[in-house]
Design an enzyme around this catalytic site. Structure first.
Site, mmCIF file in Angstrom:
data_model
loop_
_atom_site.group_PDB
_atom_site.id
_atom_site.type_symbol
_atom_site.label_atom_id
_atom_site.label_comp_id
_atom_site.label_asym_id
_atom_site.label_seq_id
_atom_site.Cartn_x
_atom_site.Cartn_y
_atom_site.Cartn_z
ATOM 1 N N TYR A 50 0.858 -1.191 0.000
ATOM 2 C CA TYR A 50 0.000 0.000 0.000
ATOM 3 C C TYR A 50 0.889 1.234 0.000
ATOM 4 O O TYR A 50 1.560 1.533 0.997
ATOM 5 C CB TYR A 50 -0.889 0.034 1.241
ATOM 6 C CG TYR A 50 -1.985 -1.002 1.306
ATOM 7 C CD1 TYR A 50 -2.292 -1.812 0.221
ATOM 8 C CD2 TYR A 50 -2.731 -1.172 2.475
ATOM 9 C CE1 TYR A 50 -3.302 -2.754 0.298
ATOM 10 C CE2 TYR A 50 -3.748 -2.103 2.555
ATOM 11 C CZ TYR A 50 -4.027 -2.892 1.472
ATOM 12 O OH TYR A 50 -5.038 -3.829 1.553
ATOM 13 N N LEU A 99 -18.354 -1.626 1.699
ATOM 14 C CA LEU A 99 -19.061 -0.474 1.138
ATOM 15 C C LEU A 99 -18.871 -0.383 -0.381
ATOM 16 O O LEU A 99 -19.168 0.650 -0.986
ATOM 17 C CB LEU A 99 -18.586 0.826 1.800
ATOM 18 C CG LEU A 99 -18.852 0.949 3.301
ATOM 19 C CD1 LEU A 99 -18.226 2.220 3.856
ATOM 20 C CD2 LEU A 99 -20.343 0.929 3.586
ATOM 21 N N GLY A 100 -18.377 -1.471 -0.974
ATOM 22 C CA GLY A 100 -18.177 -1.468 -2.417
ATOM 23 C C GLY A 100 -17.255 -0.371 -2.888
ATOM 24 O O GLY A 100 -17.466 0.228 -3.932
ATOM 25 N N ARG A 101 -16.188 -0.102 -2.092
ATOM 26 C CA ARG A 101 -15.253 0.987 -2.382
ATOM 27 C C ARG A 101 -15.958 2.342 -2.467
ATOM 28 O O ARG A 101 -15.602 3.213 -3.253
ATOM 29 C CB ARG A 101 -14.474 0.694 -3.671
ATOM 30 C CG ARG A 101 -13.644 -0.571 -3.595
ATOM 31 C CD ARG A 101 -13.072 -0.977 -4.937
ATOM 32 N NE ARG A 101 -12.235 -2.162 -4.795
ATOM 33 C CZ ARG A 101 -12.695 -3.408 -4.708
ATOM 34 N NH1 ARG A 101 -13.997 -3.616 -4.752
ATOM 35 N NH2 ARG A 101 -11.881 -4.431 -4.559
ATOM 36 N N GLY A 102 -16.979 2.477 -1.646
ATOM 37 C CA GLY A 102 -17.728 3.729 -1.588
ATOM 38 C C GLY A 102 -18.973 3.728 -2.444
ATOM 39 O O GLY A 102 -19.854 4.578 -2.275
ATOM 40 N N SER A 104 -22.048 3.193 -0.313
ATOM 41 C CA SER A 104 -21.969 3.889 0.983
ATOM 42 C C SER A 104 -23.117 4.853 1.197
ATOM 43 O O SER A 104 -23.359 5.309 2.320
ATOM 44 C CB SER A 104 -20.655 4.673 1.070
ATOM 45 O OG SER A 104 -20.652 5.722 0.107
#
Length: 331
Positions: free
Chosen positions: A56, A206-209, A212
């Site tokens: 990362y 959150l499905g990558r936002g 959300s």
């Protein structure tokens, strides 16, 4: 803070974990001061599980966490670290390395960057197709025996690979994407984990936002935001997927919670050894996520959620096509 135990051999952790990837450029540049403040706020709220990867930001995330965790009791938090993803300058993908010598090399660098003498859960980020999984986890077993690692974890592998790894050394947990719009794990992965007594840490809840409740189809990503490459965020798909979110919003409003809280609570309700990871990089988003643990979903609630977002209703793969072959399961 409620706690859960990761399987029959894993550590006891907070029922909600903090995923730190977005603090190191995955979704565009993050504010360093706010990222550190968010880690502090999570710890102060009782979050004990912190997940990172040595790739990362190519070490940036581990150095950031070392700064955020400095002065904290080492036994007060659980560090989950992924390794093995290779990249060149400019984050050019370079494959996966699961060779035993590389495993030990990766760990030595992580221990130094994180400023610690052990990693609580150590896991290959992806299975190296050129190295038997038995050799990769055998190296981790040696590191466990030497005291440098506490528990073996896995990430994004199929049920057969879980069984092979578990035969070498007990697996504490499998980290894999699991959300209302990514449910492929339900067919084989979840039954296998239950049979073997292995926990699951769910990322992408959150499905990558996307689910959300805060995303809009005209939202422009920041420079470096990887979601620009995601099929689920592509024009034609994102509008369909956000219509599902609006259906969820009606359920959430009736329940007296936000969409984000509802979808986090849904993942947590799928099993007592499932721990959702929330990739909050601001205190505001963290503060919204934490009350999800207080949302109790009844059978009627779960039926309404299923009606709003039936399994397989999302459009687009969860990763670009070039990355799908390296995953344990599809969508």
């Amino acid at each position: 803070m409620r706690t859960r135990t990761l399987g029959s051999t894993g550590p006891k952790v907070s029922a909600l974990g903090l995923g730190a990837m977005s603090m190191s450029g995955a979704y565009g540049e993050a504010d360093r001061t706010e990222s550190i403040a968010t880690v502090h706020a999570a710890l102060d709220a009782g979050v004990t599980l912190i997940d990172t990867g040595d790739f990362y930001g190519m070490g940036h995330n581990e150095l950031l966490l070392a700064e955020a965790l400095r002065g904290r009791d080492r036994d007060s938090y659980v560090l989950s670290v992924k390794f093995g993803m290779l990249a060149g300058p400019g984050a050019t993908p370079g494959g996966v390395d699961g060779r035993p010598a590389a495993v030990k090399n990766f760990l030595a660098h992580s221990l130094t960057r994180l400023g610690t003498d052990h990693i609580d859960i150590y896991r290959p980020a992806r299975r190296d197709p050129d190295v038997p999984i038995e050799e990769t986890v055998g190296a981790i077993k040696e590191l466990i025996d030497a005291g440098h690692v506490r528990h073996l974890g896995l990430s994004e592998v199929d049920a057969a690979t879980v069984r092979r790894a578990h035969a070498v050394h007990p697996v504490a947990d499998l980290q894999i994407e699991y959300s209302m719009i990514s449910r492929a794990v339900e067919a084989e992965i979840l039954p296998t984990l239950s049979e073997l007594g292995i926990g699951l840490t769910a990322y992408g809840v959150l499905g990558r936002g996307l689910i959300s409740g805060h995303w809009s189809p005209d939202r422009a990503g920041l420079p470096g935001d990887h979601r620009a490459l995601s099929p689920r965020f592509a024009a034609g798909n994102v509008e369909h997927n956000l219509a599902l979110v609006e259906a969820l919003r009606r359920v959430a409003e009736a329940k007296g919670c936000t969409v984000a809280q509802l979808v986090i609570a849904w993942v947590a309700a799928q099993g007592e050894t499932i721990v959702p990871l929330v990739g909050a990089r601001t205190r505001e988003r963290l503060a919204e996520a934490l009350p999800a643990l207080d949302v109790t979903l009844t059978e009627d609630d779960l039926a309404e959620i299923e009606k709003a977002v039936p399994q397989g209703s999302a459009r687009g793969d969860r990763y670009p096509a070039a990355f799908m072959s390296g995953l344990g399961v599809g969508n």
